[in-house]
Design a protein around this motif. Structure first.
Motif, PDB file in Angstrom:
ATOM      1  N   MET A   1       0.840  -1.199   0.000  1.00  0.00           N
ATOM      2  CA  MET A   1       0.000   0.000   0.000  1.00  0.00           C
ATOM      3  C   MET A   1       0.877   1.252   0.000  1.00  0.00           C
ATOM      4  O   MET A   1       2.031   1.233   0.428  1.00  0.00           O
ATOM      5  N   PHE A   2       0.277   2.351  -0.449  1.00  0.00           N
ATOM      6  CA  PHE A   2       0.972   3.628  -0.518  1.00  0.00           C
ATOM      7  C   PHE A   2       0.072   4.711   0.074  1.00  0.00           C
ATOM      8  O   PHE A   2      -1.133   4.513   0.250  1.00  0.00           O
ATOM      9  N   THR A   3       0.669   5.859   0.390  1.00  0.00           N
ATOM     10  CA  THR A   3      -0.082   6.927   1.046  1.00  0.00           C
ATOM     11  C   THR A   3      -0.442   8.071   0.114  1.00  0.00           C
ATOM     12  O   THR A   3      -1.205   8.951   0.486  1.00  0.00           O
ATOM     13  N   GLY A   4       0.131   8.087  -1.083  1.00  0.00           N
ATOM     14  CA  GLY A   4      -0.119   9.195  -1.997  1.00  0.00           C
ATOM     15  C   GLY A   4       0.712  10.429  -1.708  1.00  0.00           C
ATOM     16  O   GLY A   4       0.514  11.473  -2.337  1.00  0.00           O
ATOM     17  N   ILE A   5       1.648  10.325  -0.765  1.00  0.00           N
ATOM     18  CA  ILE A   5       2.575  11.425  -0.500  1.00  0.00           C
ATOM     19  C   ILE A   5       3.871  11.131  -1.250  1.00  0.00           C
ATOM     20  O   ILE A   5       4.656  10.267  -0.853  1.00  0.00           O
ATOM     21  N   VAL A  36      16.474  -0.662   0.878  1.00  0.00           N
ATOM     22  CA  VAL A  36      15.714  -1.265  -0.211  1.00  0.00           C
ATOM     23  C   VAL A  36      16.197  -2.703  -0.416  1.00  0.00           C
ATOM     24  O   VAL A  36      17.398  -2.975  -0.428  1.00  0.00           O
ATOM     25  N   ALA A  37      15.251  -3.619  -0.588  1.00  0.00           N
ATOM     26  CA  ALA A  37      15.588  -5.018  -0.821  1.00  0.00           C
ATOM     27  C   ALA A  37      14.993  -5.467  -2.151  1.00  0.00           C
ATOM     28  O   ALA A  37      14.001  -4.908  -2.623  1.00  0.00           O
ATOM     29  N   ILE A  38      15.609  -6.459  -2.752  1.00  0.00           N
ATOM     30  CA  ILE A  38      15.033  -7.047  -3.963  1.00  0.00           C
ATOM     31  C   ILE A  38      13.645  -7.580  -3.609  1.00  0.00           C
ATOM     32  O   ILE A  38      13.449  -8.259  -2.602  1.00  0.00           O
ATOM     33  N   GLY A  39      12.664  -7.263  -4.433  1.00  0.00           N
ATOM     34  CA  GLY A  39      11.290  -7.655  -4.150  1.00  0.00           C
ATOM     35  C   GLY A  39      10.467  -6.572  -3.500  1.00  0.00           C
ATOM     36  O   GLY A  39       9.249  -6.728  -3.346  1.00  0.00           O
ATOM     37  N   ALA A  40      11.117  -5.456  -3.116  1.00  0.00           N
ATOM     38  CA  ALA A  40      10.379  -4.346  -2.501  1.00  0.00           C
ATOM     39  C   ALA A  40       9.473  -3.679  -3.524  1.00  0.00           C
ATOM     40  O   ALA A  40       9.750  -3.690  -4.732  1.00  0.00           O
ATOM     41  N   ARG A  86       8.026   4.901  -1.903  1.00  0.00           N
ATOM     42  CA  ARG A  86       8.247   3.546  -1.418  1.00  0.00           C
ATOM     43  C   ARG A  86       7.028   3.085  -0.627  1.00  0.00           C
ATOM     44  O   ARG A  86       6.281   3.892  -0.089  1.00  0.00           O
ATOM     45  N   ALA A  87       6.816   1.782  -0.580  1.00  0.00           N
ATOM     46  CA  ALA A  87       5.632   1.233   0.074  1.00  0.00           C
ATOM     47  C   ALA A  87       5.567   1.661   1.537  1.00  0.00           C
ATOM     48  O   ALA A  87       6.597   1.752   2.223  1.00  0.00           O
TER      49      ALA A  87
END
Length: 206
Positions: A1-5, A36-40, A86-87
């Motif tokens: 999910m994201f916040t739109g900011i 940051v990780a692979i799959g993020a 970022r998520a």
């Protein structure tokens, strides 16, 4: 999910096109890729993409043909700026509204007005999506959570303050440009539920 900011502006470094797939190399501000990780998951112009590789502050993402067709990612070229977020993590402040990163449609910038100390952008969406757009409602444009101003038929506007223009790619928006649109999920649910009950909202007219 994201916040739109929107957390900043990244730059498309390279796009490698393969049959049915494009790989985007995107350069981020160095202080925005910690942990940051692979799959993020990262939203690029509002589109949720998965990190497949990291080279310093450059992250790589794969986009399938269907993603390119439904969003504006297929319009991008090397050197273009993009909004990123970022998520969200549990406990993060929700400064905008919850977004999935799944784009519903695209819109076109049809007019740009520049009154003193702000900018008003007018957008045009496909007719079938106008039913979900209400004055003072939420909408996500290129990943930014914004409040709808006026609505006229299948056109609507948003009013942007200088900080939004500085922190996002809207400062360089041009008439005719396409943008990604994610409709507010709660609004969509309410409108669709009322339609099933026989209280369908007609498409707004001019």
């Amino acid at each position: 999910m994201f916040t739109g900011i929107v957390q900043g502006i990244a730059i498309i470094e390279d796009i490698a096109a393969k049959p049915g797939l494009s790989t985007f190399a995107v350069r981020f501000p160095a202080d925005k890729v910690g942990g940051v990780a692979i799959g993020a998951s990262v939203a690029i112009n509002g589109t949720c993409l998965t990190v497949t590789c990291q080279e310093g502050s450059t992250l790589h993402f794969d986009a399938m043909q269907e993603t390119l067709r439904l969003t504006t990612l297929g319009d991008l070229k090397a050197g273009d700026p993009v909004n990123f977020e970022r998520a969200a993590r549990i406990g993060d402040e929700i400064g905008g509204h919850l977004l999935s990163g799944h784009i519903h449609t695209t819109a076109k910038v049809v007019e740009i007005l520049r009154p003193e100390n702000n900018v008003t952008l007018w957008f045009e969406v496909p007719e079938e999506w106008a039913r979900y757009i209400f004055p003072k409602g939420y909408i996500a444009i290129n990943g930014a959570s914004l409040t709808i101003g006026e609505v006229r038929g299948n056109r609507f506007n948003v009013h942007l303050i200088p900080e939004t223009l500085r922190a996002t790619t809207f400062g360089s928006a041009q008439e005719g440009q396409r943008v990604n649109i994610e409709i507010d999920s709660q609004t969509q649910t309410i409108v669709d539920t009322l339609a099933r009950l026989g209280y369908d909202r007609p498409t707004p007219t001019l």
